[in-house]
Write an enzyme that holds these catalytic residues in place. Structure first.
Site, mmCIF file in Angstrom:
data_model
loop_
_atom_site.group_PDB
_atom_site.id
_atom_site.type_symbol
_atom_site.label_atom_id
_atom_site.label_comp_id
_atom_site.label_asym_id
_atom_site.label_seq_id
_atom_site.Cartn_x
_atom_site.Cartn_y
_atom_site.Cartn_z
ATOM 1 N N THR A 196 26.134 88.127 -24.884
ATOM 2 C CA THR A 196 27.016 87.795 -25.999
ATOM 3 C C THR A 196 27.767 86.479 -25.816
ATOM 4 O O THR A 196 28.471 86.046 -26.736
ATOM 5 C CB THR A 196 28.064 88.906 -26.195
ATOM 6 O OG1 THR A 196 28.851 89.018 -25.002
ATOM 7 C CG2 THR A 196 27.407 90.236 -26.511
ATOM 8 N N LYS A 197 27.633 85.852 -24.665
ATOM 9 C CA LYS A 197 28.469 84.698 -24.365
ATOM 10 C C LYS A 197 27.976 83.426 -25.072
ATOM 11 O O LYS A 197 26.850 83.344 -25.556
ATOM 12 C CB LYS A 197 28.530 84.475 -22.851
ATOM 13 C CG LYS A 197 29.202 85.616 -22.087
ATOM 14 C CD LYS A 197 30.611 85.863 -22.573
ATOM 15 C CE LYS A 197 31.406 86.829 -21.702
ATOM 16 N NZ LYS A 197 30.958 88.221 -21.796
#
Length: 401
Positions: A196-197
């Site tokens: 998700t980064k």
């Protein structure tokens, strides 16, 4: 006999498809680079991992960088390399993912929590200073949501008391504090490249800092071996190695690094899109904020915000709907949301072992009770962003007091 019932009319305002919270932004270039790594002679820690670490260090101006399999690994390795252990205390924030505290427990030290600032939700330097004891060895500052913590004040406290300052930059690539990129100093800074980064390697992390410190950290991160496999098996390498301490297994693979190398090249475009989404949200919610129905995230002028998260805070004194019901309502609008984070002191392990009460950290507890994270990623189309804004408006206005 005929059925006289009438089917419910679909809500024309609801999106026809579900909007995911934070899918990865991976394209053909990343796929090609991973395939090339798979077709090479080396798929675990090797030349691509080394290149990724060098390139990442250059991108933040770090003295050196060590590629690892997670940000958690970076924090754990940093504490272990510093020799922090039983009888020591490490101060960190309750407003973080549990790993920031877990690693303190892993090395045998005691996590000490300091409340957060009301606006940024970053660890409050004044609260940190109150919690220093003769047993304090380090501070782990978390750059919450991508907004850098107040490093000038935290460094002054650390220097005054002879403490290590470790930065949890899981949210903070690319971010900067007073013109210096996060990770650009000599102290240990751990980054996350989780799916998700802002930059992803699927799973992965990086530890930046002083080159000599990272030479020792590299041994800690890979079984305590004096020489890793790439050095042993490459041409001219030696088969011999010594185990000099009981280290961990935290290395990054070349497959993950292949993803990271392409993501680094794309970061300018990826980050520009994030900023466009943030700008649209800020404009779209300005009226609701002006009416006192919700609070928007802040951006202090002396930082570059990475905008990993966009966190709204509802105003329960002005609304009939609470945070949990708001999330349910957003789901019914076909829009995913999340909460960042359940504060550390509310989790059963920390609550029971250390005797924390919910109101021990009132700022973090209040923020948690009314916060919701909205979708924020480069794959959002303008129509998606408009749908999120419209859904928030419908729910908030239908529930205002």
């Amino acid at each position: 006999m005929t059925d006289s019932s009438v089917a419910p009319t679909p809500d024309e305002n609801v999106r026809p498809t579900f909007l995911p919270f934070s899918p990865p932004s991976v394209g053909p270039e990343e796929i090609a680079e991973v395939v090339a790594a798979l077709q090479s002679d080396w798929i675990t820690t090797g030349p691509r991992t080394q290149e990724f670490a060098r390139t990442f260090a250059d991108s933040v101006g770090a003295p050196a960088a060590l590629a690892l399999n997670s940000c958690t690994a970076g924090l754990h390795v940093a504490l272990a390399t510093l020799g922090i252990g039983a009888g020591d205390e490490v101060i960190t924030t309750p407003m973080t993912f549990c790993s920031s505290a877990n690693v303190i427990v892993h090395v045998g030290a005691t996590p000490v929590l300091a409340d957060v600032e009301p606006d940024t939700l970053n660890i409050c330097p004044t609260e940190v200073a109150k919690r220093i004891t003769p047993r304090t060895r380090a501070i782990i500052a978390v750059h919450y949501a991508g907004h850098p913590a107040e490093l000038t004040a935290l460094r002054a406290i650390a220097d005054q008391h002879g403490l290590a300052l470790i930065e949890d930059a899981a949210h903070a690539y690319p971010a900067a504090y007073r013109g210096t990129p996060i990770g650009g100093g000599s102290n240990p800074v751990a980054f996350s490249f989780y799916a998700t980064k802002n930059l992803t390697t699927g799973e992965g992390g990086m530890l930046t800092g002083d080159a000599e410190f990272l030479d020792r950290a590299r041994i800690v991160s890979l079984h305590g071996m004096s020489r890793d496999a790439w050095k042993r098996y490459a041409k001219g390498g030696s088969w011999h190695y010594d185990v000099v301490l009981p280290g961990f297994k935290y290395n990054m693979t070349d497959l993950a690094a292949a993803l990271g190398l392409v993501q680094l090249r794309r970061m300018g475009d990826l980050q520009r899109r994030r900023q466009e989404v943030v700008n649209a949200y800020m404009a779209g919610f300005a009226e609701l904020a002006a009416e006192g129905l919700l609070e928007l995230p802040v951006h202090r002028p002396h930082v570059d915000h990475a905008w990993h998260l966009f966190v709204l805070r509802l105003r329960p004194d002005r609304l009939r709907i609470g945070r949990d019901a708001f999330i349910t309502a957003m789901t019914e609008q076909n829009i995913a949301t999340s909460v960042h984070f359940i504060p550390v002191h509310l989790h059963p392990y920390y609550r029971d072992r250390y005797g924390f009460a919910p109101t021990d950290f009132p700022v973090a507890y209040d923020a948690y009770s009314r916060m919701v994270s909205l979708p924020l990623h480069p794959r959002l189309a303008d129509g998606d962003v408009a749908d999120v804004i419209a859904a928030v408006h419908r729910i908030v206005r239908a529930n205002r007091l």
